[in-house]
Design an enzyme around this catalytic site. Structure first.
Site, PDB file in Angstrom:
ATOM      1  N   LYS A 149       5.237   1.575   0.143  1.00  0.00           N
ATOM      2  CA  LYS A 149       4.000   2.255  -0.248  1.00  0.00           C
ATOM      3  C   LYS A 149       4.029   2.747  -1.702  1.00  0.00           C
ATOM      4  O   LYS A 149       5.094   2.799  -2.326  1.00  0.00           O
ATOM      5  CB  LYS A 149       3.767   3.427   0.716  1.00  0.00           C
ATOM      6  CG  LYS A 149       3.541   2.990   2.163  1.00  0.00           C
ATOM      7  CD  LYS A 149       3.186   4.187   3.035  1.00  0.00           C
ATOM      8  CE  LYS A 149       2.939   3.758   4.474  1.00  0.00           C
ATOM      9  NZ  LYS A 149       2.514   4.911   5.308  1.00  0.00           N
TER      10      LYS A 149
ATOM     11  N   TYR B 176      -5.912  -0.346   8.011  1.00  0.00           N
ATOM     12  CA  TYR B 176      -5.639   0.845   8.839  1.00  0.00           C
ATOM     13  C   TYR B 176      -6.838   1.202   9.716  1.00  0.00           C
ATOM     14  O   TYR B 176      -7.023   2.369  10.059  1.00  0.00           O
ATOM     15  CB  TYR B 176      -5.292   2.029   7.938  1.00  0.00           C
ATOM     16  CG  TYR B 176      -3.844   2.076   7.466  1.00  0.00           C
ATOM     17  CD1 TYR B 176      -2.795   2.209   8.383  1.00  0.00           C
ATOM     18  CD2 TYR B 176      -3.511   2.022   6.123  1.00  0.00           C
ATOM     19  CE1 TYR B 176      -1.471   2.281   7.970  1.00  0.00           C
ATOM     20  CE2 TYR B 176      -2.181   2.094   5.695  1.00  0.00           C
ATOM     21  CZ  TYR B 176      -1.173   2.226   6.623  1.00  0.00           C
ATOM     22  OH  TYR B 176       0.137   2.310   6.222  1.00  0.00           O
TER      23      TYR B 176
ATOM     24  N   HIS C 111       5.685   1.471   5.648  1.00  0.00           N
ATOM     25  CA  HIS C 111       4.959   1.233   6.906  1.00  0.00           C
ATOM     26  C   HIS C 111       5.664   0.101   7.630  1.00  0.00           C
ATOM     27  O   HIS C 111       6.146  -0.841   6.992  1.00  0.00           O
ATOM     28  CB  HIS C 111       3.505   0.819   6.624  1.00  0.00           C
ATOM     29  CG  HIS C 111       2.829   0.235   7.844  1.00  0.00           C
ATOM     30  ND1 HIS C 111       2.279   1.024   8.818  1.00  0.00           N
ATOM     31  CD2 HIS C 111       2.708  -1.053   8.266  1.00  0.00           C
ATOM     32  CE1 HIS C 111       1.819   0.235   9.785  1.00  0.00           C
ATOM     33  NE2 HIS C 111       2.057  -1.033   9.472  1.00  0.00           N
TER      34      HIS C 111
END
Ligand code: CMP
Length: 140
Positions: A11, A51, A117
């Site tokens: 990220k 997401y 993630h």
């Protein structure tokens, strides 16, 4: 046990601090192979699409703004039980609860800016891999 593939994202908080190599070393030390990898800049809309299961959560706007704030490195990890193994290597979502030695314990800044993630199940791994990679890009 079966060989699996899982989608991983390094990220923006981690790419900003130049931690890509240190994080990749954690995956490789755990026996996961990085079989595909690219550095990309997501738009907020693309982050929202990725997401979308979290669209109703109070942190959705913060999450998608953050994921589009700077480049990310998306990657496919392959190995024995790769989905569970990657989740072990990452540690708990909240770095305050992550076990010592995990990526999030060592590098994450907060529950939102948590460095990595990883897919949570075989079905989501398949969907998430195809969100970023075509079959031609996956050479195991
Ligand atoms: P990730 O594994 O990428 O999946 C969803 C993400 O939402 C999660 O990691 C966190 O980065 C983020 N997230 C979860 N809970 C919160 C929260 N309470 N506040 C902000 N972001 C969160």
């Amino acid at each position: 046990m079966a060989t699996e593939r899982t989608l991983s994202i390094i990220k923006p908080d981690a790419t900003r601090r130049n931690l890509t190599g240190k994080i990749n070393a954690k995956f490789e030390d755990a026996g996961l192979r990085i079989i595909a990898q690219k550095r990309i800049q997501l738009t907020k809309a693309q982050a929202g699409e990725f997401y979308k299961v979290h669209a109703e959560r109070p942190f959705f706007d913060e999450l998608t703004t953050f994921m589009a704030s700077e480049p990310v490195v998306v990657q496919v990890l392959e190995g024995e039980s790769a989905i569970a193994k990657n989740r072990e290597v990452m540690g708990a979502t909240n770095p305050a609860e992550a076990e010592a030695g995990t990526i999030r314990a060592e590098f994450a800044e907060s529950v939102g800016e948590n460095s990595v993630h990883g897919s949570d199940a075989p079905e989501t791994a398949k969907e998430e891999i195809s969100f970023f990679f075509s079959g031609l890009e996956l050479v195991g």
